[in-house]
Design a protein around this motif. Structure first.
Motif, PDB file in Angstrom:
ATOM      1  N   ILE A 235      39.080  72.517 -21.815  1.00 23.93           N
ATOM      2  CA  ILE A 235      38.052  71.583 -22.492  1.00 23.93           C
ATOM      3  C   ILE A 235      37.147  71.574 -21.303  1.00 23.93           C
ATOM      4  CG2 ILE A 235      37.164  69.622 -23.687  1.00 23.93           C
ATOM      5  CD1 ILE A 235      40.073  69.510 -25.032  1.00 23.93           C
ATOM      6  N   ILE A 237      34.176  70.088 -19.832  1.00 26.87           N
ATOM      7  CA  ILE A 237      33.187  68.958 -20.266  1.00 26.87           C
ATOM      8  C   ILE A 237      31.776  69.017 -19.452  1.00 26.87           C
ATOM      9  CG2 ILE A 237      35.042  67.107 -20.540  1.00 26.87           C
ATOM     10  CD1 ILE A 237      34.470  66.095 -17.698  1.00 26.87           C
ATOM     11  N   SER A 249      33.100  66.802 -26.786  1.00 27.59           N
ATOM     12  CA  SER A 249      34.222  66.742 -25.789  1.00 27.59           C
ATOM     13  C   SER A 249      35.199  65.846 -26.276  1.00 27.59           C
ATOM     14  CB  SER A 249      33.727  66.519 -24.534  1.00 27.59           C
ATOM     15  OG  SER A 249      32.532  67.587 -24.061  1.00 27.59           O
ATOM     16  N   ASN A 250      34.736  64.862 -26.539  1.00 28.17           N
ATOM     17  CA  ASN A 250      35.933  63.769 -26.885  1.00 28.17           C
ATOM     18  C   ASN A 250      36.752  63.934 -28.139  1.00 28.17           C
ATOM     19  OD1 ASN A 250      35.243  62.468 -24.565  1.00 28.17           O
ATOM     20  ND2 ASN A 250      33.779  60.909 -25.427  1.00 28.17           N
ATOM     21  N   SER A 253      39.021  66.898 -27.358  1.00 29.88           N
ATOM     22  CA  SER A 253      40.007  66.475 -26.833  1.00 29.88           C
ATOM     23  C   SER A 253      41.244  65.504 -27.321  1.00 29.88           C
ATOM     24  CB  SER A 253      39.565  65.713 -25.537  1.00 29.88           C
ATOM     25  OG  SER A 253      38.618  66.252 -24.693  1.00 29.88           O
ATOM     26  N   HIS A 263      46.918  72.002 -22.586  1.00 25.96           N
ATOM     27  CA  HIS A 263      45.410  72.311 -22.222  1.00 25.96           C
ATOM     28  C   HIS A 263      44.867  71.498 -20.957  1.00 25.96           C
ATOM     29  CE1 HIS A 263      45.304  68.305 -24.431  1.00 25.96           C
ATOM     30  NE2 HIS A 263      43.915  68.397 -23.913  1.00 25.96           N
ATOM     31  N   ARG A 265      41.438  69.420 -19.352  1.00 25.82           N
ATOM     32  CA  ARG A 265      40.349  68.908 -19.289  1.00 25.82           C
ATOM     33  C   ARG A 265      39.377  68.836 -17.869  1.00 25.82           C
ATOM     34  NH1 ARG A 265      37.388  64.493 -23.181  1.00 25.82           N
ATOM     35  NH2 ARG A 265      35.987  63.623 -21.690  1.00 25.82           N
TER      36      ARG A 265
END
Length: 364
Positions: A235, A237, A249-250, A253, A263, A265
């Motif tokens: 992910i 950001i 994004s949040n 996530s 995953h 971030r």
């Protein structure tokens, strides 16, 4: 609905196709054939040649578009004179990688090989020496690679960036077709990303995609010790230019963590990506990516930059587990963008639990 074996087959096919900024026609032909076999899908071409693939039928939510680009850094033939082939190079590669490098003209019959005789980094142009019979202006050439033994789970190809992203987006769309709740999920495949995000900028400026579309920009981005190959899809950001939409994004996530998908971030700041372009023009956009080895075919890149290794063109590498994880992540993200994170409620609850600390201190 695409199985993992089928998705990997698409990955293998797409990442072998010769492509360059402005010359993505072979990839476009492959994608059009793919769509034609699925009567429930619609493909539209905007005035810049970007492909928008959507599902037929009524949508209950604003669109979610997985975006990937169809070009890759490559040599483009601009002139042929005997054994001298003039070229432009479209994409970002350090000039040291061109010195006496071997190349292949992948569209020539029979296959023609040659060597870079000169390269001017200031204008990204040069000359290749080759027996040029069969080579024509407008053809694409790529590095000629030597093979190497791959670790388990690694996949190597001439152009993972970003044809692996295209394959993941299409595999996710193929799975979404069987899920009525994901009727709003589609794919945008762009052109000319490697010369400055041009296709994405065009789509945003001309509003060839709906203004309320949520963008999931897919990339294959330079791996590092902090974002290694094989630790899961990422992910993303932010990139080298900006940070992406924090709410998208949040939400993604939180949903991916709840689903238990391995995953990462990360802020992948090795380069820019199309999420930045869409964000500039007012779209909600965030990024997803795969950690990539030999970014832009630059083998030994870390060692070369540190002064301890030689610049050697190599195939790009990704993890197959990461690739399949990205397909799964895209499907979760398509739903998660509409699910509240609950962060404000959590902060409010915590605040009322401990706010007395502030008032007690104020009474002293």
């Amino acid at each position: 609905m695409a199985s993992r074996a089928t998705a990997q087959k698409w990955l293998e096919e797409l990442t072998q196709i010769p492509t360059a900024s402005g010359l993505e026609h072979r990839v476009i032909e492959w994608v059009r054939r793919w769509v034609e076999r699925r009567p429930d899908l619609i493909v539209k071409t905007d005035s810049g040649g970007n492909l928008l693939i959507t599902q037929r039928g009524r949508k209950k939510a604003s669109p979610v578009l997985a975006v990937a680009h169809m070009d890759h850094p490559a040599f483009v033939v601009t002139g042929v004179d005997g054994k001298h082939v003039d070229f432009d190079f479209r994409g970002g590669v350090n000039p040291e990688y061109f010195a006496n490098a071997r190349v292949e003209f992948l569209e020539s019959t029979p296959l023609v090989t040659g060597r870079v005789a000169s390269y001017d980094a200031a204008i990204q142009s040069g000359v290749i020496t080759a027996n040029s019979a069969g080579v024509e202006v407008g053809m694409i050439a790529m590095w000629k690679f030597s093979g190497r033994r791959l670790p388990a789970d690694r996949f190597a190809a001439p152009a993972c960036d970003d044809l692996a992203g295209c394959a993941a987006a299409l595999a996710a769309l193929d799975k979404a077709r069987a899920k009525p709740a994901l009727r709003h999920f589609g794919v945008l495949l762009t052109r000319a990303e490697e010369v400055g995000l041009v296709g994405a900028i065009h789509a945003a400026r001309t509003k060839s995609i709906p203004h309320d579309a949520r963008i999931l920009s897919i990339e294959t981005s330079r791996a590092s010790t902090n974002s290694p190959i094989g630790a899961g899809p990422i992910i993303r950001i932010g990139d080298a230019v900006t940070v992406f939409d924090p709410e998208l994004s949040n939400r993604i996530s939180r949903a991916v963590a709840s689903a238990g998908i391995p995953h990462q971030r990360k802020l992948m700041d090795g380069g820019g990506c199309e999420a930045t372009a869409f964000g500039v023009y007012g779209y909600q956009a965030t990024g997803l990516c795969l950690a990539l080895g030999n970014w832009h075919n630059r083998g030994n890149l870390d060692e070369f930059e540190a002064g301890t290794g030689s610049p050697v063109p190599m195939r790009e590498e990704i993890s197959l587990r990461d690739f399949h994880g990205l397909v799964d992540l895209l499907l979760i993200a398509a739903t998660a963008v509409d699910v509240e994170t609950g962060l404000k409620e959590r902060f409010d609850s915590h605040y009322w639990d401990v706010v007395g600390i502030l008032t007690a201190a104020a009474d002293r």
